[in-house]
Design a protein around this motif. Sequence first.
Motif, mmCIF file in Angstrom:
data_model
loop_
_atom_site.group_PDB
_atom_site.id
_atom_site.type_symbol
_atom_site.label_atom_id
_atom_site.label_comp_id
_atom_site.label_asym_id
_atom_site.label_seq_id
_atom_site.Cartn_x
_atom_site.Cartn_y
_atom_site.Cartn_z
ATOM 1 N N PRO A 61 0.124 10.233 -4.085
ATOM 2 C CA PRO A 61 0.851 9.210 -4.857
ATOM 3 C C PRO A 61 0.571 9.253 -6.353
ATOM 4 C CG PRO A 61 -0.956 8.217 -3.606
ATOM 5 C CD PRO A 61 -0.817 9.626 -3.128
ATOM 6 N N ALA A 62 -0.627 9.660 -6.747
ATOM 7 C CA ALA A 62 -0.958 9.674 -8.174
ATOM 8 C C ALA A 62 -0.062 10.632 -8.936
ATOM 9 C CB ALA A 62 -2.426 10.052 -8.357
ATOM 10 N N ARG A 63 0.252 11.748 -8.331
ATOM 11 C CA ARG A 63 1.085 12.746 -9.014
ATOM 12 C C ARG A 63 2.567 12.537 -8.752
ATOM 13 N NH1 ARG A 63 0.048 19.083 -8.035
ATOM 14 N NH2 ARG A 63 0.765 18.494 -5.948
ATOM 15 N N GLN A 64 2.917 12.092 -7.545
ATOM 16 C CA GLN A 64 4.321 12.023 -7.151
ATOM 17 C C GLN A 64 4.993 10.709 -7.528
ATOM 18 O OE1 GLN A 64 6.032 14.514 -5.885
ATOM 19 N NE2 GLN A 64 4.340 15.931 -5.512
ATOM 20 N N GLY A 65 4.249 9.590 -7.459
ATOM 21 C CA GLY A 65 4.885 8.301 -7.675
ATOM 22 C C GLY A 65 5.815 7.955 -6.522
ATOM 23 N N PRO A 66 6.689 6.953 -6.700
ATOM 24 C CA PRO A 66 7.627 6.589 -5.636
ATOM 25 C C PRO A 66 8.642 7.712 -5.405
ATOM 26 C CG PRO A 66 7.428 4.828 -7.260
ATOM 27 C CD PRO A 66 6.779 6.045 -7.851
ATOM 28 N N PRO A 67 9.180 7.831 -4.200
ATOM 29 C CA PRO A 67 10.190 8.856 -3.938
ATOM 30 C C PRO A 67 11.502 8.521 -4.626
ATOM 31 C CG PRO A 67 9.933 7.437 -2.027
ATOM 32 C CD PRO A 67 8.864 7.036 -3.004
ATOM 33 N N PRO A 68 12.345 9.525 -4.887
ATOM 34 C CA PRO A 68 13.624 9.264 -5.547
ATOM 35 C C PRO A 68 14.564 8.428 -4.686
ATOM 36 C CG PRO A 68 13.519 11.533 -4.782
ATOM 37 C CD PRO A 68 12.144 10.959 -4.610
ATOM 38 N N VAL A 69 14.421 8.564 -3.368
ATOM 39 C CA VAL A 69 15.234 7.797 -2.427
ATOM 40 C C VAL A 69 14.335 7.353 -1.282
ATOM 41 C CG1 VAL A 69 17.231 7.789 -0.874
ATOM 42 C CG2 VAL A 69 17.308 9.131 -2.987
ATOM 43 N N MET A 70 14.468 6.107 -0.869
ATOM 44 C CA MET A 70 13.752 5.600 0.300
ATOM 45 C C MET A 70 14.746 5.364 1.430
ATOM 46 S SD MET A 70 11.128 2.876 -1.482
ATOM 47 C CE MET A 70 12.464 2.089 -2.382
ATOM 48 N N GLU A 71 14.252 5.329 2.650
ATOM 49 C CA GLU A 71 15.125 5.146 3.801
ATOM 50 C C GLU A 71 15.998 3.901 3.656
ATOM 51 O OE1 GLU A 71 11.838 5.773 3.968
ATOM 52 O OE2 GLU A 71 11.271 6.807 5.840
ATOM 53 N N LEU A 72 15.410 2.793 3.212
ATOM 54 C CA LEU A 72 16.174 1.550 3.157
ATOM 55 C C LEU A 72 17.265 1.568 2.095
ATOM 56 C CD1 LEU A 72 15.111 -0.185 0.499
ATOM 57 C CD2 LEU A 72 13.227 -0.769 2.014
ATOM 58 N N THR A 226 3.961 -13.727 9.560
ATOM 59 C CA THR A 226 3.279 -14.196 8.360
ATOM 60 C C THR A 226 2.073 -15.051 8.764
ATOM 61 O OG1 THR A 226 4.717 -16.141 8.221
ATOM 62 C CG2 THR A 226 5.411 -14.173 7.029
ATOM 63 N N GLY A 227 1.176 -15.275 7.800
ATOM 64 C CA GLY A 227 -0.016 -16.069 8.072
ATOM 65 C C GLY A 227 -1.281 -15.395 7.582
ATOM 66 N N ALA A 228 -1.175 -14.129 7.204
ATOM 67 C CA ALA A 228 -2.285 -13.374 6.612
ATOM 68 C C ALA A 228 -1.675 -12.256 5.785
ATOM 69 C CB ALA A 228 -3.205 -12.820 7.701
ATOM 70 N N GLN A 229 -2.507 -11.576 5.014
ATOM 71 C CA GLN A 229 -2.029 -10.420 4.257
ATOM 72 C C GLN A 229 -2.284 -9.160 5.073
ATOM 73 O OE1 GLN A 229 -4.171 -11.120 0.454
ATOM 74 N NE2 GLN A 229 -2.143 -11.144 -0.463
ATOM 75 N N TRP A 230 -1.247 -8.361 5.222
ATOM 76 C CA TRP A 230 -1.315 -7.140 6.027
ATOM 77 C C TRP A 230 -1.565 -5.917 5.152
ATOM 78 C CZ3 TRP A 230 -0.835 -7.194 11.367
ATOM 79 C CH2 TRP A 230 -0.425 -8.413 11.933
ATOM 80 N N TRP A 231 -2.201 -4.903 5.728
ATOM 81 C CA TRP A 231 -2.377 -3.642 5.023
ATOM 82 C C TRP A 231 -1.044 -2.897 4.984
ATOM 83 C CZ3 TRP A 231 -7.421 -0.597 6.518
ATOM 84 C CH2 TRP A 231 -8.540 -1.417 6.291
ATOM 85 N N PRO A 232 -0.599 -2.472 3.809
ATOM 86 C CA PRO A 232 0.591 -1.615 3.750
ATOM 87 C C PRO A 232 0.218 -0.176 4.116
ATOM 88 C CG PRO A 232 -0.255 -1.990 1.546
ATOM 89 C CD PRO A 232 -1.126 -2.788 2.472
ATOM 90 N N VAL A 233 1.201 0.611 4.545
ATOM 91 C CA VAL A 233 0.917 2.006 4.902
ATOM 92 C C VAL A 233 1.496 2.994 3.893
ATOM 93 C CG1 VAL A 233 0.746 1.536 7.366
ATOM 94 C CG2 VAL A 233 2.958 2.193 6.388
ATOM 95 N N LYS A 234 2.281 2.490 2.946
ATOM 96 C CA LYS A 234 2.847 3.378 1.938
ATOM 97 C C LYS A 234 2.381 2.918 0.559
ATOM 98 C CE LYS A 234 6.825 4.738 4.692
ATOM 99 N NZ LYS A 234 8.268 5.025 4.723
ATOM 100 N N PRO A 235 1.930 3.840 -0.269
ATOM 101 C CA PRO A 235 1.401 3.444 -1.579
ATOM 102 C C PRO A 235 2.446 2.791 -2.478
ATOM 103 C CG PRO A 235 1.578 5.839 -1.402
ATOM 104 C CD PRO A 235 1.811 5.300 -0.043
ATOM 105 N N TYR A 236 3.706 3.082 -2.234
ATOM 106 C CA TYR A 236 4.776 2.509 -3.055
ATOM 107 C C TYR A 236 5.411 1.294 -2.359
ATOM 108 C CZ TYR A 236 7.301 5.723 0.058
ATOM 109 O OH TYR A 236 7.773 6.420 1.152
ATOM 110 N N TRP A 237 4.616 0.577 -1.576
ATOM 111 C CA TRP A 237 5.139 -0.553 -0.793
ATOM 112 C C TRP A 237 5.778 -1.621 -1.671
ATOM 113 C CZ3 TRP A 237 3.338 -5.539 -1.446
ATOM 114 C CH2 TRP A 237 2.150 -5.683 -2.178
ATOM 115 N N ARG A 238 5.189 -1.861 -2.847
ATOM 116 C CA ARG A 238 5.734 -2.906 -3.726
ATOM 117 C C ARG A 238 7.124 -2.503 -4.237
ATOM 118 N NH1 ARG A 238 2.661 -6.874 -5.839
ATOM 119 N NH2 ARG A 238 0.761 -5.641 -5.599
#
Length: 281
Positions: A61-72, A226-238
Amino acid sequence: MQPLLEDRGTVAAQRQQFTQSGYLVIPGLVPPPLVERLTAEVDHWVDDGLRARSIACCTDPARQGPPPVMELELPAHGELLTHQPLLELTAELLGAPFVFHHLHSDRHSARLPGKPWHHDREPNTRGDLSLTMVHALHYLGGLDDTMDSLVVLPGSQREAAEKSVRARLDTAELPGEVIVGRLPAGSTVLINSALFHARRPRRPRRPAATGAGKPRYFVDASYCQTGAQWWPVKPYWRHMLTRARELGLDGGRWPELFAERHFTEYADLRSPGEDLRRLAA
């Protein structure tokens, strides 16, 4: 053991089935026109290198950043993610607000190795096992004897176990397992993410020269109570949640679905690529 395809039944019956066994089979949940569009998008996602680029953005992720296109961002995938019958059923089963966790899409070759026994539940900051995470496993072309099977271990979602505790068993047959090997096109298997499951290679494998079976079109979408904070699995989750809000995917009906406050910051605590390797059920 062949699976019993549950009919739609009553919500109470579906909730009981899901609570007890940890999974619910929903034949033909995805309508044919959407299946057709999704299949074309999966081919585009795989053949044009978008899936490979997405994986690279997770492993470096440090070098690539977010992908140009995401599935959604693919129109049909975004529509599937917020398919109203799916979200309404999920809301009924969970009985609480929920948030989108991730979307994953692939086309499984008949020569792809099996996926050992595992579960996909992520931790949350409270360590609260009563909060449920679910995976909606969508089989666009259905499942038949030419494809690998989904195998589930009913009731195993109640174990407090590490994801890979059964991985040493590979895809071996286990007492009490249920094989989901035949499904019509557009079917969905909704599982408690803590349920142990595997992708078992079709048997016997025929030599490549004699034909290799049909590809297995697979999309999974995951949601968390909802009710707690979950671990994301993708670095570009935000970035992923931001784009979903910008695209208006919630249709104004699901205010918590793409809310960032339900997640911790991403922490790379796993080996490179582990998240992407284990997502293919």
